[in-house]
Scaffold this motif. Structure first.
Motif, PDB file in Angstrom:
ATOM      1  N   ARG A 144      24.837  22.172  34.928  1.00 24.87           N
ATOM      2  CA  ARG A 144      25.615  23.173  34.189  1.00 24.87           C
ATOM      3  C   ARG A 144      25.469  24.491  34.938  1.00 24.87           C
ATOM      4  NH1 ARG A 144      23.606  24.726  29.285  1.00 24.87           N
ATOM      5  NH2 ARG A 144      21.588  23.824  29.774  1.00 24.87           N
ATOM      6  N   VAL A 145      26.480  25.309  34.889  1.00 23.99           N
ATOM      7  CA  VAL A 145      26.384  26.639  35.505  1.00 23.99           C
ATOM      8  C   VAL A 145      26.241  27.656  34.383  1.00 23.99           C
ATOM      9  CG1 VAL A 145      27.565  28.360  36.925  1.00 23.99           C
ATOM     10  CG2 VAL A 145      27.770  25.920  37.480  1.00 23.99           C
ATOM     11  N   ILE A 146      25.146  28.414  34.423  1.00 25.42           N
ATOM     12  CA  ILE A 146      24.962  29.443  33.393  1.00 25.42           C
ATOM     13  C   ILE A 146      24.905  30.822  34.056  1.00 25.42           C
ATOM     14  CG2 ILE A 146      23.765  27.926  31.755  1.00 25.42           C
ATOM     15  CD1 ILE A 146      21.142  29.372  32.724  1.00 25.42           C
ATOM     16  N   ARG A 147      25.179  31.849  33.269  1.00 25.99           N
ATOM     17  CA  ARG A 147      25.117  33.233  33.772  1.00 25.99           C
ATOM     18  C   ARG A 147      23.764  33.802  33.386  1.00 25.99           C
ATOM     19  NH1 ARG A 147      28.314  35.346  37.308  1.00 25.99           N
ATOM     20  NH2 ARG A 147      28.858  37.255  36.204  1.00 25.99           N
ATOM     21  N   GLU A 148      23.053  34.322  34.384  1.00 29.60           N
ATOM     22  CA  GLU A 148      21.704  34.836  34.141  1.00 29.60           C
ATOM     23  C   GLU A 148      21.665  36.318  34.495  1.00 29.60           C
ATOM     24  OE1 GLU A 148      17.857  32.504  35.370  1.00 29.60           O
ATOM     25  OE2 GLU A 148      18.394  33.887  36.983  1.00 29.60           O
ATOM     26  N   ARG A 149      21.063  37.095  33.595  1.00 25.11           N
ATOM     27  CA  ARG A 149      20.986  38.544  33.852  1.00 25.11           C
ATOM     28  C   ARG A 149      19.873  38.811  34.857  1.00 25.11           C
ATOM     29  NH1 ARG A 149      20.993  43.385  29.351  1.00 25.11           N
ATOM     30  NH2 ARG A 149      20.469  45.063  30.807  1.00 25.11           N
ATOM     31  N   VAL A 158      23.660  43.315  35.432  1.00 24.95           N
ATOM     32  CA  VAL A 158      24.161  42.518  36.564  1.00 24.95           C
ATOM     33  C   VAL A 158      23.784  41.051  36.313  1.00 24.95           C
ATOM     34  CG1 VAL A 158      23.974  42.100  39.050  1.00 24.95           C
ATOM     35  CG2 VAL A 158      23.915  44.446  38.162  1.00 24.95           C
ATOM     36  N   TYR A 159      24.763  40.173  36.479  1.00 27.81           N
ATOM     37  CA  TYR A 159      24.535  38.734  36.240  1.00 27.81           C
ATOM     38  C   TYR A 159      24.752  37.941  37.521  1.00 27.81           C
ATOM     39  CZ  TYR A 159      24.913  39.846  31.263  1.00 27.81           C
ATOM     40  OH  TYR A 159      24.727  40.372  30.012  1.00 27.81           O
ATOM     41  N   ARG A 160      24.159  36.793  37.547  1.00 22.27           N
ATOM     42  CA  ARG A 160      24.476  35.851  38.624  1.00 22.27           C
ATOM     43  C   ARG A 160      24.624  34.451  38.019  1.00 22.27           C
ATOM     44  NH1 ARG A 160      18.798  34.454  41.764  1.00 22.27           N
ATOM     45  NH2 ARG A 160      17.706  33.829  39.881  1.00 22.27           N
ATOM     46  N   SER A 161      25.347  33.602  38.749  1.00 23.57           N
ATOM     47  CA  SER A 161      25.538  32.217  38.270  1.00 23.57           C
ATOM     48  C   SER A 161      24.385  31.355  38.754  1.00 23.57           C
ATOM     49  CB  SER A 161      26.843  31.640  38.814  1.00 23.57           C
ATOM     50  OG  SER A 161      27.917  32.380  38.302  1.00 23.57           O
ATOM     51  N   VAL A 162      23.821  30.584  37.830  1.00 23.60           N
ATOM     52  CA  VAL A 162      22.704  29.713  38.180  1.00 23.60           C
ATOM     53  C   VAL A 162      23.027  28.291  37.739  1.00 23.60           C
ATOM     54  CG1 VAL A 162      20.218  29.330  37.925  1.00 23.60           C
ATOM     55  CG2 VAL A 162      21.151  31.637  37.721  1.00 23.60           C
ATOM     56  N   ARG A 163      22.727  27.337  38.599  1.00 25.85           N
ATOM     57  CA  ARG A 163      22.941  25.923  38.239  1.00 25.85           C
ATOM     58  C   ARG A 163      21.676  25.378  37.595  1.00 25.85           C
ATOM     59  NH1 ARG A 163      27.298  23.747  41.393  1.00 25.85           N
ATOM     60  NH2 ARG A 163      26.539  21.645  41.047  1.00 25.85           N
TER      61      ARG A 163
END
Ligand code: ZN
Length: 310
Positions: A144-149, A158-163
């Motif tokens: 799953r791809v989640i957005r992490e602060r 600022v967020y980044r996408s994490v698998r």
């Protein structure tokens, strides 16, 4: 169209329609005691039909890789891979079929860890004149791809996408071929089942003859019904006897199923990237349970199919 050819076509279509109205093609599956009659214009199992050869297809092979397209590469768990698990189950299934189902030969499409192309698998099935095709697989879910602060910039987050792994999938799933059929598949059907198992015309079929096309379509319907019948039996054994969770039976356009000119079922034996399922799939007990369920379903299917054509 010339008059003579037109008359011949109309005559053959009339014969076919009369036959279809008396003997619907799925009738031998659902009407107990029905006795299909073989003649020049019918497509039914020959009298005394026996299942003699079952093809076992251990999914994938080659290098394992996780989280990629399931049908092009095998799935992986935390310590095992689909290519090994499916091969181990397939060998057990081969031995069990030959032991439990008297006189039935079980042919494997892969006996090593090396990959075998889908084309070759279907070819092996057809060359060996298989009457059933069972493909053994392990399922997995993609990450799953989640957005992490990760912090703030100019007072804005600022967020980044994490698998992240998705290990929530659990249980079995049966797949049968659905959707569109190709010209190649029609050819495979004509070359194998129609020519071998029935005496449609006593000789080679003209693929462009409208009657042949109609009969081929009917045959495809027969494979579909038989595939669903077998998938239903296997699924019931998994859920009712073994208490496994099931996602049911789905139709999907799968090359290896549609190119084998015989009833075919793809069995997803469990989610290899789910810790519980991975443990079960790798255990002797789990593998034996899966095999026993498939063999019980095959035994019922075989008996049914052989009874209706006596
Ligand atoms: Zn697979």
């Amino acid at each position: 169209m010339k008059n003579k050819a037109l008359k011949r076509l109309i005559y053959r279509l009339c014969v076919l329609l009369v036959f279809l109205s008396v003997h619907p093609f799925n009738s031998f599956c659902s009407i107990p005691g029905s006795r299909p009659v073989a003649n020049r214009d019918t497509v039914v199992p020959a009298t005394g039909f026996k299942i003699k050869t079952i093809i076992i297809d251990p999914g994938h092979g080659g290098k394992p890789s996780s989280n990629v397209g399931h049908y092009s590469h095998g799935a992986s768990g935390s310590y095992s891979s689909e290519r090994n698990v499916t091969l181990a189950i397939a060998f057990k299934l081969q031995a069990a079929i030959e032991k439990e189902l008297g006189g039935v030969k079980a042919v494997m499409t892969r006996t090593t860890e090396d990959d075998v192309s889908f084309e070759r698998r279907a070819q092996i099935a057809n060359e060996n004149k298989g009457q059933l095709f069972i493909s053994i697989h392990c399922n997995s879910l993609s990450d799953r791809v989640i957005r992490e602060r990760v912090g703030t910039k100019h007072k804005k987050p600022v967020y980044r996408s994490v698998r992240v792994p998705d290990r929530s999938g659990k249980g079995v799933l049966m797949l049968v071929y659905g959707l569109h059929r190709t010209r190649e598949e029609e050819k495979a059907i004509q070359n194998n089942q129609v020519g071998e198992e029935t005496e449609l015309d006593g000789g080679a079929l003209d693929p462009d003859d409208p009657t042949t096309i109609i009969l081929t379509n009917e045959y495809k319907r027969k494979f579909r019904l038989q595939s669903i019948k077998l998938a239903t039996l296997i699924n019931s054994e998994f859920t009712d006897t073994d208490g496994r969770k099931s996602e049911g039976i789905r139709e999907q356009g799968i090359y290896v199923l549609c190119h084998s000119a015989m009833p075919s079922v793809l069995v997803e034996t469990g989610y290899i990237n789910n810790p519980d399922d991975e443990k079960y799939l790798n255990s002797e007990e789990g593998q034996n349970e899966i095999v026993a369920s498939i063999v019980r379903a095959l035994s019922i299917y075989k008996k049914d199919m052989e009874q209706v054509s006596q």
